[in-house]
Design an enzyme around this catalytic site. Structure first.
Site, short mmCIF file in Angstrom:
data_model
loop_
_atom_site.label_atom_id
_atom_site.label_comp_id
_atom_site.label_asym_id
_atom_site.label_seq_id
_atom_site.Cartn_x
_atom_site.Cartn_y
_atom_site.Cartn_z
N GLY A 40 12.38 -3.68 23.21
CA GLY A 40 12.33 -2.22 23.27
C GLY A 40 13.57 -1.75 23.99
O GLY A 40 13.64 -1.81 25.21
N HIS A 41 14.59 -1.36 23.23
CA HIS A 41 15.86 -0.96 23.85
C HIS A 41 15.89 0.56 23.97
O HIS A 41 15.85 1.29 22.98
CB HIS A 41 17.04 -1.50 23.03
CG HIS A 41 17.17 -2.98 23.12
ND1 HIS A 41 18.14 -3.71 22.50
CD2 HIS A 41 16.42 -3.89 23.81
CE1 HIS A 41 17.97 -5.00 22.79
NE2 HIS A 41 16.93 -5.12 23.58
N GLN A 223 15.64 -9.45 24.80
CA GLN A 223 14.93 -10.19 25.86
C GLN A 223 15.94 -10.58 26.95
O GLN A 223 16.89 -9.85 27.17
CB GLN A 223 14.16 -11.41 25.31
CG GLN A 223 12.97 -11.04 24.44
CD GLN A 223 13.32 -10.69 23.02
OE1 GLN A 223 14.04 -11.41 22.36
NE2 GLN A 223 12.81 -9.58 22.53
P1 IMP Z 1 6.84 -12.66 22.60
O1 IMP Z 1 8.29 -12.86 22.39
O2 IMP Z 1 6.36 -11.30 22.18
O3 IMP Z 1 5.99 -13.75 22.05
O4 IMP Z 1 6.57 -12.70 24.18
C1 IMP Z 1 6.84 -13.87 24.96
C2 IMP Z 1 7.17 -13.46 26.39
O5 IMP Z 1 8.41 -12.75 26.41
C3 IMP Z 1 6.15 -12.53 27.03
O6 IMP Z 1 6.12 -12.80 28.43
C4 IMP Z 1 6.74 -11.15 26.80
O7 IMP Z 1 6.29 -10.21 27.76
C5 IMP Z 1 8.21 -11.46 26.96
N1 IMP Z 1 9.06 -10.55 26.19
C6 IMP Z 1 9.26 -10.56 24.87
N2 IMP Z 1 10.13 -9.60 24.52
C7 IMP Z 1 10.48 -8.98 25.65
C8 IMP Z 1 11.40 -7.92 25.94
O8 IMP Z 1 12.08 -7.37 25.07
N3 IMP Z 1 11.50 -7.56 27.26
C9 IMP Z 1 10.82 -8.20 28.24
N4 IMP Z 1 9.97 -9.21 28.02
C10 IMP Z 1 9.81 -9.59 26.73
#
Ligand code: IMP
Length: 427
Positions: A40-41, A223
């Site tokens: 989410g940018h 991320q």
């Molecule tokens: P997933 O990538 O949605 O499977 O999430 C795996 C982990 O990465 C979880 O702890 C999420 O909260 C974290 N995560 C995934 N995308 C983001 C991001 O864009 N910002 C912060 N944390 C993220």
């Protein structure tokens, strides 16, 4: 010409979207190289806030092209919603957005598998955003995935049915997991139809041709480095390579074509989802950081866990990424504190260490802090480096010396305008 890379050095949410938007005018092409709608940018300008999930953060500029690279995973439903929002802001998506034929598609059943897997893990869950990211990358590496280029192929329906069938058989093994696929599938198939009118490219050829023509390219990470599938706090990570090497595989750029690596970090630290976080604060200081920093997920709305800055973790991320310049975000949030703490070391096996060990579980590492005086001044109206309070300059210089990389930008608020460029003594 080289490709500059901009990426997060912590657990995501460092403010990559804002900085990409600010530096976009210096580039001709902005390219996302990994992740998907788990990101989410957030961008703010002219009093409005925009959140992008899959589309690169250069999209609000008229003269730049935006590429969704092969390393990205796309959910057609979310992608369509993003595009429709952009059209409301008069963004000419067909002209400004190019999508790699090799990017993989997130199916509705990938989202279901993500949810079923998290439900089964119970209190050991990853805390996934439940966007289907993990299962989609599993199908990519398992050689079962569907790609953007398949959408126009004659066997798309057949291949979709086959993968869907496989997923339904897998879902049958999760006890007590209920779902209603029909409405999800209808929306997804409509969105796939919508995607057929977008511009698909062989992005590796396109980007290398642009470089040959002397165009400047910025690769935008999603991320953060501590969520990297190889080097993050496994298994509490995302399923892609979020580090600078990911820009090579996620765009088809050779390692010797990488130029600057901009590493973004918050002046403190946050994490959303499960997993170890050595400097996490479970007290009112943590709550104050969350309140002042509006630390709630841009994709899921979940409250973010908050804590002090962690130098061993930052040093690790700088090493893995080859960071050449640092960008410090949210300095204004720390104005709420009399004193500011920095984790300089960990206590680990009875020793003080300044590197990241195999496990950073709280049972293994204990943070050691140094306190620095706070600045207690509102920074949000400041626009020049010479306006910054002495204590903040001291904080920045201290971090810079510890990290051995120049801090060249300091952000003092979410708006484009609240960005201060800085000549570092290390530069
Ligand atoms: P997933 O990538 O949605 O499977 O999430 C795996 C982990 O990465 C979880 O702890 C999420 O909260 C974290 N995560 C995934 N995308 C983001 C991001 O864009 N910002 C912060 N944390 C993220």
């Amino acid at each position: 010409m080289k490709v500059d890379v901009l990426l997060g050095l912590q657990w995501g949410d460092e403010g990559k979207g804002k900085i990409v938007d600010v530096i976009t005018p210096d580039y001709g092409v902005i390219a996302r190289f990994q992740g998907g709608p788990n990101a989410g940018h957030t961008l703010e300008f002219e009093g409005r806030k925009h959140v992008l999930h899959t589309i690169p953060s250069g999209i609000f500029h008229d003269n730049q092209l935006n590429v969704v690279g092969n390393g990205v995973v796309i959910d057609p439903v979310i992608f369509r919603r993003e595009i429709e929002k952009l059209k409301e802001h008069n963004v000419d998506v067909n002209k400004q957005l190019l999508i790699s034929r090799k990017a993989h598609l997130i199916l509705p059943t990938h989202r279901l598998l993500d949810a079923a897997s998290e439900q089964e893990k119970g209190n050991k869950k990853i805390g996934s955003t439940l966007k289907g990211i993990g299962p989609t990358y599993m199908d990519k590496t398992g050689r079962n995935g569907l790609r953007v280029g398949d959408v126009l192929g004659p066997q798309f329906e057949e291949r979709y049915e086959s993968l869907r069938g496989k997923h339904l058989r897998l879902l049958g093994h999760f006890e007590g997991f209920e779902f209603d696929l029909d409405p999800m599938e209808k929306e997804w198939l409509d969105a796939v139809e919508y995607m057929r009118d977008l511009t698909f490219i062989d992005s590796e050829h396109y980007l290398n041709n642009q470089l040959r023509k002397g165009e400047r390219i910025l690769a935008e990470g999603a991320q953060g480095s501590l969520l990297d599938i190889d080097f993050g706090s496994y298994p509490f990570v995302t399923s892609s390579n979020t580090i600078s090497a990911g820009a090579c595989t996620g765009l088809g750029i050779a390692p010797n074509r990488i130029g600057e690596v901009f590493g973004i970090f918050k002046a403190y630290c946050t994490r959303v989802g499960s997993g170890p976080f050595p400097t996490e604060l479970h007290d009112e200081t943590g709550e104050l950081l969350r309140a002042k920093g509006h630390e709630f997920g841009a994709t899921t709305g979940r409250p973010r866990r908050c804590g002090w800055i962690d130098l061993p973790a930052l040093k690790y991320a700088i090493m893995i990424n080859g960071v050449t310049r640092l960008i410090m975000m949210k300095a204004d949030v720390l104005s709420a504190f009399e004193e500011v703490k920095v984790c300089t070391h960990y206590e680990y096996n009875g020793e003080e260490i300044d590197y990241l060990p195999y496990s950073i579980d709280p049972s293994e590492v204990k943070p050691v802090y140094k306190s620095l005086p706070g600045w207690h001044q509102d920074l949000t109206g400041m626009r020049n480096i010479d306006e910054l309070p002495k204590e903040l300059n001291d904080y920045i210089e201290y971090l810079e010396k510890q990290l051995e990389v120049p801090i060249t930008v300091v952000s003092v608020g979410p708006d484009r305008e609240q960005t201060i460029r800085r000549d570092s003594v290390l530069a």
